[in-house]
Design a protein around this motif. Structure first.
Motif, PDB file in Angstrom:
ATOM      1  N   ALA A 323      12.595  26.572 -56.955  1.00 52.04           N
ATOM      2  CA  ALA A 323      13.360  25.727 -57.232  1.00 52.04           C
ATOM      3  C   ALA A 323      14.013  24.756 -56.106  1.00 52.04           C
ATOM      4  N   GLY A 324      14.272  25.641 -54.933  1.00 49.73           N
ATOM      5  CA  GLY A 324      14.568  25.151 -53.708  1.00 49.73           C
ATOM      6  C   GLY A 324      13.886  24.509 -52.576  1.00 49.73           C
ATOM      7  N   LEU A 325      12.369  24.509 -53.108  1.00 49.38           N
ATOM      8  CA  LEU A 325      11.399  24.216 -52.090  1.00 49.38           C
ATOM      9  C   LEU A 325      11.227  22.638 -51.899  1.00 49.38           C
ATOM     10  N   LYS A 326      11.202  22.058 -50.788  1.00 43.98           N
ATOM     11  CA  LYS A 326      11.274  20.727 -50.188  1.00 43.98           C
ATOM     12  C   LYS A 326       9.646  20.246 -50.595  1.00 43.98           C
ATOM     13  N   CYS A 327       9.668  18.863 -50.828  1.00 43.31           N
ATOM     14  CA  CYS A 327       8.212  18.378 -50.924  1.00 43.31           C
ATOM     15  C   CYS A 327       7.513  18.357 -49.437  1.00 43.31           C
ATOM     16  N   VAL A 328       6.338  18.442 -49.642  1.00 45.80           N
ATOM     17  CA  VAL A 328       5.470  18.544 -48.279  1.00 45.80           C
ATOM     18  C   VAL A 328       4.858  17.377 -48.060  1.00 45.80           C
ATOM     19  N   ALA A 329       4.335  17.374 -46.751  1.00 45.44           N
ATOM     20  CA  ALA A 329       3.891  15.957 -46.223  1.00 45.44           C
ATOM     21  C   ALA A 329       2.340  16.094 -46.633  1.00 45.44           C
ATOM     22  N   LEU A 330       1.681  15.051 -47.012  1.00 46.20           N
ATOM     23  CA  LEU A 330       0.221  14.701 -47.265  1.00 46.20           C
ATOM     24  C   LEU A 330      -0.372  13.990 -45.868  1.00 46.20           C
ATOM     25  N   ALA A 331      -1.392  14.211 -46.036  1.00 50.19           N
ATOM     26  CA  ALA A 331      -2.166  13.341 -44.624  1.00 50.19           C
ATOM     27  C   ALA A 331      -2.433  12.082 -44.923  1.00 50.19           C
ATOM     28  N   SER A 332      -2.662  11.533 -46.206  1.00 47.93           N
ATOM     29  CA  SER A 332      -2.928  10.241 -46.483  1.00 47.93           C
ATOM     30  C   SER A 332      -2.796   9.651 -47.771  1.00 47.93           C
ATOM     31  N   GLU A 333      -2.655   8.472 -48.021  1.00 45.87           N
ATOM     32  CA  GLU A 333      -2.509   8.116 -49.349  1.00 45.87           C
ATOM     33  C   GLU A 333      -3.582   8.414 -50.476  1.00 45.87           C
ATOM     34  N   ALA A 334      -4.899   8.527 -49.599  1.00 44.35           N
ATOM     35  CA  ALA A 334      -5.845   9.131 -50.434  1.00 44.35           C
ATOM     36  C   ALA A 334      -5.733  10.725 -51.075  1.00 44.35           C
ATOM     37  N   ASP A 335      -5.105  11.324 -50.136  1.00 48.00           N
ATOM     38  CA  ASP A 335      -4.798  12.817 -50.496  1.00 48.00           C
ATOM     39  C   ASP A 335      -3.703  12.648 -51.724  1.00 48.00           C
ATOM     40  N   ARG A 336      -2.793  11.810 -51.632  1.00 49.41           N
ATOM     41  CA  ARG A 336      -1.863  11.608 -52.755  1.00 49.41           C
ATOM     42  C   ARG A 336      -2.369  11.155 -54.024  1.00 49.41           C
ATOM     43  N   SER A 337      -3.312  10.171 -53.825  1.00 48.54           N
ATOM     44  CA  SER A 337      -4.070   9.912 -55.233  1.00 48.54           C
ATOM     45  C   SER A 337      -4.802  10.968 -55.749  1.00 48.54           C
ATOM     46  N   LEU A 338      -5.568  11.803 -54.780  1.00 48.79           N
ATOM     47  CA  LEU A 338      -6.474  13.031 -55.276  1.00 48.79           C
ATOM     48  C   LEU A 338      -5.548  14.155 -56.223  1.00 48.79           C
ATOM     49  N   VAL A 339      -4.342  14.360 -55.177  1.00 53.16           N
ATOM     50  CA  VAL A 339      -3.289  15.473 -55.840  1.00 53.16           C
ATOM     51  C   VAL A 339      -3.056  14.920 -57.137  1.00 53.16           C
ATOM     52  N   GLU A 340      -2.513  13.781 -57.393  1.00 56.73           N
ATOM     53  CA  GLU A 340      -1.999  13.233 -58.626  1.00 56.73           C
ATOM     54  C   GLU A 340      -3.079  13.218 -59.737  1.00 56.73           C
ATOM     55  N   ALA A 341      -4.433  12.866 -59.278  1.00 56.74           N
ATOM     56  CA  ALA A 341      -5.603  13.030 -60.332  1.00 56.74           C
ATOM     57  C   ALA A 341      -5.895  14.394 -60.729  1.00 56.74           C
ATOM     58  N   VAL A 342      -5.666  15.449 -59.648  1.00 56.19           N
ATOM     59  CA  VAL A 342      -5.987  16.577 -60.056  1.00 56.19           C
ATOM     60  C   VAL A 342      -5.007  17.275 -61.146  1.00 56.19           C
ATOM     61  N   VAL A 343      -3.686  16.867 -60.729  1.00 56.93           N
ATOM     62  CA  VAL A 343      -2.446  17.145 -61.871  1.00 56.93           C
ATOM     63  C   VAL A 343      -2.646  16.921 -63.135  1.00 56.93           C
TER      64      VAL A 343
END
Length: 795
Positions: A323-343
């Motif tokens: 509950a208290g964990l912060k968001c973590v930084a991704l390396a690139s926009e491509a990583d963000r798109s890949l994470v969202e696709a996997v989820v």
């Protein structure tokens, strides 16, 4: 006091957070500024920064510029290789104690500049504790001191190329560099982009510690073409690699046929199981899972496996802790798109999410996420999900939990959580991984040897066993000789048809015999029904007709071997030794027949043939005696707790035998493999197959399990292709042509197979099978095993 807010212990416990960490990088920034943030090469003990080279830019996690790194060209490679040759002469001229002193002084210097090293590795996203590097230096300095006394039959390889990919951590790089230096080699390092600044700094500290110029050279630039340019130099004797699998495969293919030994450790991106049994301390296990998966970016990906009886409890605690964990930084926009696709894909398959907070609408931030209820076949399990995602699967029984953990194609490491010591040890021995952490994770120490299992590499790092990738036998013949790659059509290699057998009217002066091969404990013809003619020593007559085996025969043999090998491996060393003693006794009983077969096949005198049989009996007895010698141990480690190092069988080993000493070579390699619990599929010499096929009579009368030893005769290249392309084969020992070695190096990458290659011509290897060749026996023994480390904390 007025204005103060009182908190109960209960409130403090549930709101505990990690304390603030120092983010200062002033020391590292000052070092970078001293180099104008333009880092060059390190050759012959000094920095070089050619002005006309391309550069690569390194940024930190916030996207800010850290430095630029020069990309070396062929001229720089030539200069670095020449410097390494000179440095090797200087380094070799020092005694073992003198080399040890240099490594110890480097450890002391590293302690003095530890803050700069730590800050620089954090800036470049290759975090590494200076204390772990000091431990590495201290451990390998002791081996530098004891090399001649503890490893008398071995000598350094010469100039070693150490390559890492862009995403490889600094510790993995130094785990290769320090043992190579300790054994007396010169080293050319080709670091990845993230490890380049730290590697250059450490090279500067080596110079301050008194390392002779040229012993350590660093050529920056991560293209595979640069790695191949260094390997193509005749001065380089071996290449070792750490990083991701894709670059490791590319390196193997580009260096195939060069005649250099290549070992790979593709741990980056590996999927590792985090197994929580019902007997675990659930709070500790959940805290460990969160720390492993989310607290710090790691080169490996975790999959959480939880026993169903405690699944609800684990999920509830995950929700509370995250509950208290912060968001973590991704390396690139491509990583963000890949994470969202996997989820999104996991949710469509029925997975539920546990997130520390909602994902932001945009930007390179994403919350820590657990994907609950995913299936073992889900893409987020089979393909390592990008950080910070943690798939969660459940299992019912302990046996199912181990099977689920072994589902991954990677064999890097595993973490198991249980308060039942018996269950912990049984599970640790059943997992097909190199490291097992009990109630802990991500612990390492150089004193423990760890091998890559399954698709996690072909070499052993750490401990005494990890030194052999940087050594070669002093008295035996070299395994590979430097050469230029042949123009080889890999798709057509081994596809030439066998010569047709045509009846002739020529008078046959010797009795022609038809032999059978040995598959699954039975003598049989080849699946094709074909045979090939074996010429008598005079070349004028046909001595025998032998089965012309092919891919189907290999398939049948591997199937039989894979069924019996696990049970054979579980037998105690004493039981395996007794079987080998019995085999030696059976060989002695068939001594006249085997001597006659050797004489008829090779043309040796009867006394010479009888001597080869006698040496073969002695060799089997030697292997039987060694069965109980490789027992591993419990090395002393600086961490609290205990650690075990255990030798393990490889599995099913393919062996392509040489022409010389057809019986002695077969018995030597068979005995070593079987003694350590392996099963074998053996291909006799295509020129001299009769002694090996006669030996089948000894196997039939032995008490070895049916299928443990299989012997298939036929065309060497055709059977080599069949063994190389069978996924169950774990290792291949090859004596044959340079083209065959090149084919195996290029092909055996999916999954990786452990290769022991010998490209010797006729007569070159005969002396190496002699009874005085202790180095060959020792090398064979080391090639028959892999190692596993088990960590058991006590606090």
């Amino acid at each position: 006091m007025a204005g103060s807010t009182s908190k109960t212990v209960h409130d403090i416990f549930h709101s505990m957070e990690y304390g603030p960490t120092s983010s200062s990088s002033a020391t590292a920034q000052a070092w970078l500024e001293s180099h104008s943030r333009a880092l060059g090469l390190f050759i012959d003990g000094r920095f070089l920064n050619p002005a006309d080279r391309q550069t690569r830019t390194l940024a930190d996690t916030k996207g800010d510029h850290v430095c630029s790194v020069v990309c070396a060209v062929e001229e720089d490679v030539s200069q670095g290789v020449s410097s390494s040759a000179g440095g090797l002469r200087s380094w070799s001229a020092l005694s073992c104690p003198q080399r040890a002193k240099v490594l110890l002084k480097w450890a002391s210097t590293l302690g003095q500049y530890g803050q700069c090293v730590a800050e620089l590795s954090d800036l470049s996203q290759a975090s590494c504790s200076p204390a772990s590097l000091v431990r590495l230096a201290q451990y390998y300095s002791s081996w530098a001191q004891l090399r001649d006394a503890r490893l008398p039959h071995w000598s350094p390889r010469g100039v070693v190329e150490v390559v890492v990919s862009d995403d490889c951590p600094l510790y993995s790089l130094m785990l290769k560099v320090l043992p190579a230096l300790a054994m007396g080699n010169a080293v050319i390092v080709v670091p990845g982009l993230s490890t380049a600044p730290s590697a250059l700094l450490l090279a500067q500290l080596f110079t301050e510690a008194g390392l002779p110029a040229g012993v350590l050279n660093i050529l920056t630039g991560s293209a595979v073409s640069l790695w191949a340019k260094v390997a193509h130099s005749p001065t380089v004797s071996s290449v070792t690699y750490s990083g991701n699998k894709q670059d490791g495969v590319a390196l193997c293919k580009t260096t195939a046929g060069l005649g250099v030994a290549v070992s790979v450790s593709p741990a980056v991106g590996a999927t590792c199981p985090f197994v929580v049994f019902e007997s675990a301390d659930i709070d500790s296990a959940v805290d460990g899972a969160i720390e492993a998966a989310f607290k710090k970016r790691k080169e490996i990906q975790w999959v959480l496996c939880v026993q169903e009886s405690v699944l609800d409890s684990v999920v509830a605690r995950l929700r509370l802790r995250m509950a208290g964990l912060k968001c973590v930084a991704l390396a690139s926009e491509a990583d963000r798109s890949l994470v969202e696709a996997v989820v999104q894909g996991a949710q469509q398959q029925g997975a539920t999410l546990i997130q520390s907070c909602g994902p932001p609408a945009m930007g390179l931030q994403y919350p820590a996420t657990v994907l609950c209820g995913v299936a073992p076949s889900s893409p987020c399990v089979t393909s390592p999900p990008p950080w910070p995602l943690l798939p969660l699967m459940s299992f019912r029984s302990n046996t199912e939990g181990v099977a689920l953990a072994n589902h991954s194609p990677h064999g890097h490491a595993a973490s198991i959580w249980t308060e039942d010591l018996t269950l912990a040890l049984e599970a640790a021995k059943s997992l097909s991984v190199g490291s097992v952490w009990v109630n802990s994770h991500s612990v390492c120490d150089p004193s423990l040897p760890t091998s890559g299992h399954k698709d996690s590499g072909t070499c052993t790092d750490g401990g005494q066993e990890g030194l052999y990738q940087f050594l070669q036998p002093s008295s035996s013949c070299p395994s590979l000789s430097r050469s230029s790659p042949a123009s080889l059509d890999y798709d057509k290699f081994g596809s030439a048809p066998s010569p047709a057998i045509v009846p002739t009217a020529r008078c046959v002066c010797v009795a022609t015999k038809f032999y059978q091969q040995f598959v699954g404990g039975k003598s049989c013809k080849s699946e094709s029904g074909g045979s090939f003619a074996v010429q008598a020593p005079d070349g004028a007559n046909v001595l025998a007709y032998c089965p012309d085996g092919g891919r189907k025969d290999v398939r049948n043999a591997v199937e039989a071997a894979s069924k019996v090998q696990p049970g054979w491996m579980k037998k105690g060393p004493s039981a395996r030794a007794q079987s080998l003693y019995s085999l030696a006794k059976g060989l002695e009983a068939k001594r006249p027949e085997l001597a006659a077969a050797i004489r008829a096949q090779t043309g040796l005198s009867l006394d010479e043939a009888d001597q080869e049989v006698e040496l073969s009996v002695d060799r089997l007895t030697d292997w039987a005696a060694r069965c109980t010698q490789a027992q591993g141990g419990a090395p002393a480690v600086p961490q609290v707790g205990s650690a075990l190092s255990l030798p393990q069988a490889l599995g099913v080993v393919g062996v392509i035998l040489p022409d010389n000493k057809p019986l002695l070579s077969l018995v030597t390699l068979l005995g070593a493999a079987v003694a350590m619990g392996n099963a074998v599929v053996m291909v006799p010499s295509q020129r001299y197959p009769v002694p090996a096929l006669t030996f089948i009579q000894v196997l039939q009368a032995s008490d070895l399990p049916a299928g443990l030893v299989n012997i298939i005769s036929g065309a060497r290249d055709q059977l080599t292709v069949a063994l190389a392309n069978h996924n169950v084969i774990k290792a291949i020992w090859y004596w044959g042509s340079p083209e065959g070695c090149q084919y195996l190096q290029h092909t055996c990458t999916g999954p990786f197979k452990t290769l022991w290659l010998h490209s010797w011509g006729p007569g070159e290897d005969e002396a190496c099978w002699a009874p005085t060749s202790a180095s060959l026996l020792e090398e064979t023994w080391h090639n028959a095993i892999q190692w596993r480390s088990i960590w058991i904390p006590t606090a």
